[in-house]
Design a protein around this motif. Structure first.
Motif, PDB file in Angstrom:
ATOM      1  N   VAL A 198       0.580  -1.002  -0.007  1.00  0.00           N
ATOM      2  CA  VAL A 198      -0.008   0.075   0.107  1.00  0.00           C
ATOM      3  C   VAL A 198       0.817   1.239   0.112  1.00  0.00           C
ATOM      4  N   SER A 199       2.100   1.391   0.924  1.00  0.00           N
ATOM      5  CA  SER A 199       2.787   2.385   1.076  1.00  0.00           C
ATOM      6  C   SER A 199       3.718   2.691  -0.307  1.00  0.00           C
ATOM      7  N   GLY A 200       3.891   1.622  -0.871  1.00  0.00           N
ATOM      8  CA  GLY A 200       4.708   1.562  -1.920  1.00  0.00           C
ATOM      9  C   GLY A 200       3.947   2.122  -3.295  1.00  0.00           C
ATOM     10  N   THR A 201       2.745   1.470  -3.109  1.00  0.00           N
ATOM     11  CA  THR A 201       1.738   1.909  -4.242  1.00  0.00           C
ATOM     12  C   THR A 201       1.506   3.728  -4.163  1.00  0.00           C
ATOM     13  N   TYR A 202       1.371   4.146  -2.796  1.00  0.00           N
ATOM     14  CA  TYR A 202       1.269   5.623  -2.686  1.00  0.00           C
ATOM     15  C   TYR A 202       2.372   6.396  -3.239  1.00  0.00           C
ATOM     16  N   MET A 203       3.553   5.929  -2.971  1.00  0.00           N
ATOM     17  CA  MET A 203       4.834   6.675  -3.057  1.00  0.00           C
ATOM     18  C   MET A 203       5.073   6.778  -4.793  1.00  0.00           C
ATOM     19  N   ILE A 204       4.751   5.470  -5.500  1.00  0.00           N
ATOM     20  CA  ILE A 204       5.099   5.481  -6.855  1.00  0.00           C
ATOM     21  C   ILE A 204       4.003   6.258  -7.387  1.00  0.00           C
ATOM     22  N   LEU A 205       2.820   6.101  -7.188  1.00  0.00           N
ATOM     23  CA  LEU A 205       1.603   7.309  -7.742  1.00  0.00           C
ATOM     24  C   LEU A 205       2.192   8.623  -7.423  1.00  0.00           C
ATOM     25  N   LEU A 206       2.446   8.906  -6.394  1.00  0.00           N
ATOM     26  CA  LEU A 206       2.847  10.340  -6.102  1.00  0.00           C
ATOM     27  C   LEU A 206       3.926  10.766  -6.857  1.00  0.00           C
ATOM     28  N   ALA A 207       4.738   9.973  -7.111  1.00  0.00           N
ATOM     29  CA  ALA A 207       6.147  10.484  -8.098  1.00  0.00           C
ATOM     30  C   ALA A 207       5.617  10.559  -9.390  1.00  0.00           C
ATOM     31  N   ILE A 208       4.799   9.665  -9.961  1.00  0.00           N
ATOM     32  CA  ILE A 208       4.620   9.756 -11.204  1.00  0.00           C
ATOM     33  C   ILE A 208       3.479  10.968 -11.525  1.00  0.00           C
ATOM     34  N   SER A 209       2.652  11.175 -10.379  1.00  0.00           N
ATOM     35  CA  SER A 209       1.610  12.310 -10.865  1.00  0.00           C
ATOM     36  C   SER A 209       2.383  13.857 -10.552  1.00  0.00           C
ATOM     37  N   LEU A 210       3.496  13.804  -9.930  1.00  0.00           N
ATOM     38  CA  LEU A 210       4.478  15.096  -9.863  1.00  0.00           C
ATOM     39  C   LEU A 210       5.225  15.203 -11.265  1.00  0.00           C
ATOM     40  N   MET A 269      15.644  20.309  -6.473  1.00  0.00           N
ATOM     41  CA  MET A 269      15.091  19.542  -5.742  1.00  0.00           C
ATOM     42  C   MET A 269      14.600  18.027  -6.509  1.00  0.00           C
ATOM     43  N   PHE A 270      15.081  17.885  -7.800  1.00  0.00           N
ATOM     44  CA  PHE A 270      14.867  16.893  -8.728  1.00  0.00           C
ATOM     45  C   PHE A 270      15.062  15.557  -7.805  1.00  0.00           C
ATOM     46  N   ILE A 271      16.335  15.452  -7.630  1.00  0.00           N
ATOM     47  CA  ILE A 271      16.550  14.366  -6.830  1.00  0.00           C
ATOM     48  C   ILE A 271      16.085  13.588  -5.731  1.00  0.00           C
ATOM     49  N   SER A 272      15.656  14.757  -5.147  1.00  0.00           N
ATOM     50  CA  SER A 272      14.613  14.521  -4.021  1.00  0.00           C
ATOM     51  C   SER A 272      13.377  13.817  -4.325  1.00  0.00           C
ATOM     52  N   TYR A 273      12.770  14.429  -5.564  1.00  0.00           N
ATOM     53  CA  TYR A 273      11.780  13.790  -6.108  1.00  0.00           C
ATOM     54  C   TYR A 273      11.700  12.454  -6.416  1.00  0.00           C
ATOM     55  N   THR A 274      12.902  12.028  -7.025  1.00  0.00           N
ATOM     56  CA  THR A 274      13.280  10.750  -7.335  1.00  0.00           C
ATOM     57  C   THR A 274      13.588   9.780  -6.172  1.00  0.00           C
ATOM     58  N   GLN A 275      13.506  10.381  -4.956  1.00  0.00           N
ATOM     59  CA  GLN A 275      13.520   9.553  -3.666  1.00  0.00           C
ATOM     60  C   GLN A 275      12.164   9.165  -3.292  1.00  0.00           C
ATOM     61  N   LEU A 276      11.270   9.776  -3.679  1.00  0.00           N
ATOM     62  CA  LEU A 276       9.677   9.228  -3.599  1.00  0.00           C
ATOM     63  C   LEU A 276       9.395   8.016  -4.460  1.00  0.00           C
ATOM     64  N   LEU A 277      10.012   7.870  -5.540  1.00  0.00           N
ATOM     65  CA  LEU A 277       9.840   6.955  -6.427  1.00  0.00           C
ATOM     66  C   LEU A 277      10.631   5.803  -5.982  1.00  0.00           C
ATOM     67  N   GLY A 278      11.760   5.958  -5.303  1.00  0.00           N
ATOM     68  CA  GLY A 278      12.608   5.024  -4.915  1.00  0.00           C
ATOM     69  C   GLY A 278      12.052   4.246  -3.769  1.00  0.00           C
ATOM     70  N   PHE A 279      11.529   5.269  -2.766  1.00  0.00           N
ATOM     71  CA  PHE A 279      10.808   4.679  -1.620  1.00  0.00           C
ATOM     72  C   PHE A 279       9.788   3.702  -1.940  1.00  0.00           C
ATOM     73  N   GLY A 280       9.003   3.983  -2.945  1.00  0.00           N
ATOM     74  CA  GLY A 280       7.903   3.010  -3.337  1.00  0.00           C
ATOM     75  C   GLY A 280       8.471   1.718  -3.983  1.00  0.00           C
ATOM     76  N   LEU A 281       9.367   1.853  -4.832  1.00  0.00           N
ATOM     77  CA  LEU A 281      10.203   0.643  -5.351  1.00  0.00           C
ATOM     78  C   LEU A 281      10.678  -0.137  -4.280  1.00  0.00           C
ATOM     79  N   LYS A 282      11.382   0.320  -3.368  1.00  0.00           N
ATOM     80  CA  LYS A 282      12.015  -0.247  -2.327  1.00  0.00           C
ATOM     81  C   LYS A 282      10.886  -1.241  -1.536  1.00  0.00           C
ATOM     82  N   ASP A 283       9.691  -0.566  -1.390  1.00  0.00           N
ATOM     83  CA  ASP A 283       8.392  -1.118  -0.467  1.00  0.00           C
ATOM     84  C   ASP A 283       8.267  -2.460  -1.359  1.00  0.00           C
TER      85      ASP A 283
END
Length: 443
Positions: free
Chosen positions: A138-150, A352-366
């Protein structure tokens, strides 16, 4: 560790450490008001006021946490999830006829309700129990969708579209943005200055923009000192879509609170107690209440602080407390806030671009922690496809539906996570006897 949590470093060391904490706090907070102001169409003076509010309340919320909350030197900063939601719902709200300021008014109420949620769960000791709902899937889905939407807003800003009212890609701005991203990545790879990578990117980009004549003059302040105000966006208003999104975001951020404290415990060589988790939850709720009352982006504990402590070997609370008092003082001087607000928005996006990539990374790690069997692929794949697919549906297609339905089905992030929760815990709920049955077959 040179100085532990309760050590008192010499005066000179404390002052230098406090200055460093202030630089980290400013660099992790300055870009958010700029991006929110850009998306919401705020005037230069309004962005300056939002910047001033942000600096003051970041200092106040962090001071309360380190003093009587979880008692770790951990920054309370604008949450990536919150400002991501701010940006997404601004676009959705405009498509259904809501003015950006009305979205801000609804968010103020939503953050206050999310804050009350944190306080209630902390008082009742429920924070750990609620984590079971937000599984890695669930948390991984949230992070991945957030990164894609941004990603659309991020790249649009980096390409210079909208900068100085331009409606086209500006090649010069795009090239500089690439250079800023490269600078941030390079600094991050150095051990000594990795904690200040975003700051280096912002300062370097700003200097280059000034040399190229692409910056606007800093707006002079009308007064020397200005106290923070309440409800920056106006009187709070109720909107079902924004309130539901805020409550869901609050639930997700419970995970952030727990994981941030675990990471901070490792960095400071301590083990967080149950009472620390509960106090941290209560005062994260207080931070959200302060965010809602002031109108700034919702604040949460930032695990960035753990990286700073690991790099500097300085975990002492005193320098951190001095730094947060300094942040509050910055928030009282409009001239400082207006200076920071003059940072060009493409520079902020690029730094802040690399910080945004961390959101996707957190989702993929989950996702990587979950066994990719048929159930996982069905739950995760369905949630992601529905969420991403809705993002490609024109916002105007939902206009004739009721406002609540428009926000729910027009928000790929919210819809994708709701689908994931239902599939994970209702439709494809794991049975306790599954493992026993498997073991029996194996025998």
């Amino acid at each position: 560790m040179k100085y532990g949590l309760y050590d008192r470093p010499p005066a000179g060391t404390s002052i230098l450490s406090a200055l460093q904490w202030m630089i980290v706090a400013v660099s992790s907070s300055v870009a958010v008001p700029l991006m929110i102001g850009d998306v919401y169409g705020l005037r230069a003076d309004e962005i300056g006021n939002l910047m001033q509010q942000t600096m003051f309340f970041v200092g106040l919320a962090s001071l309360l946490q380190v003093w009587i909350g979880h008692r770790y030197p951990m920054l309370e900063g604008p949450a990536g999830l919150w400002w991501g939601i701010f940006i997404i719902l601004a676009q959705l709200g405009t498509s259904v006829g809501l003015a950006p300021r009305e979205i801000g008014q609804s968010f103020q109420l939503g953050m206050c309700l999310a804050g009350l949620l944190f306080v209630a769960f902390g008082v009742m000791g429920w924070i750990g129990k609620l984590q079971r709902w937000f599984t890695p899937l669930v948390s991984g889905t949230y992070m991945i969708l957030l990164a894609i939407s941004l990603c659309s807003n991020i790249l649009t800003g980096m390409l210079g579209i909208g900068f100085q009212h331009s409606k086209e890609v500006q090649p010069g701005v795009a090239l500089v943005s690439i250079g800023i991203v490269a600078l941030v990545v390079w600094v991050m790879r150095t051990k000594r200055f990795s904690s200040f990578a975003v700051l280096f990117g912002m300062v370097g980009g700003w200097v280059l923009y000034a040399a190229m004549g692409w910056t606007d003059p800093v707006r002079p302040a009308d007064q020397l000192i200005s106290w923070p105000t309440f409800f920056f966006w106006g009187a709070p208003r109720w909107d079902w879509g924004v309130v539901l999104t805020s409550m869901l975001t609050g639930f997700v951020l419970l995970t952030n609170l727990v994981t941030s404290m675990v990471v901070m415990g490792k960095a400071t060589e301590t083990v967080p107690t149950d009472s620390q988790y509960n106090r941290g939850g209560i005062f994260t709720g207080v931070s959200h209440l302060l965010s809602g009352v002031s109108g700034v982006v919702g604040m949460i504990p930032l695990s960035l602080a753990a990286a700073v402590i690991q790099t500097t070997k300085m975990a002492a609370r005193l320098p951190f407390m001095l730094a947060m008092i300094g942040m509050m003082l910055i928030g009282l001087f409009p001239a400082v806030a207006h200076f920071l607000a003059a940072l060009p928005t493409p520079v902020a996006y690029a730094a802040m671009f690399i910080s945004y990539t961390q959101l996707l990374g957190f989702g993929l790690k989950d996702y990587a922690t979950v066994k990719m069997d048929e159930r996982t692929i069905t739950v995760g794949g369905s949630s992601l496809l529905i969420g991403i697919g809705v993002m490609f549906v024109p916002a105007t297609a939902w206009q004739k539906l009721p406002a609540l339905v428009s926000f729910l089905f027009g928000n790929g992030l919210l819809l994708g996570v709701i689908v994931c929760l239902l599939l994970e815990h209702v439709v494809f709920r794991k049975q306790k006897g599954n493992q026993t049955e498997k073991d029996g077959h194996a025998a």
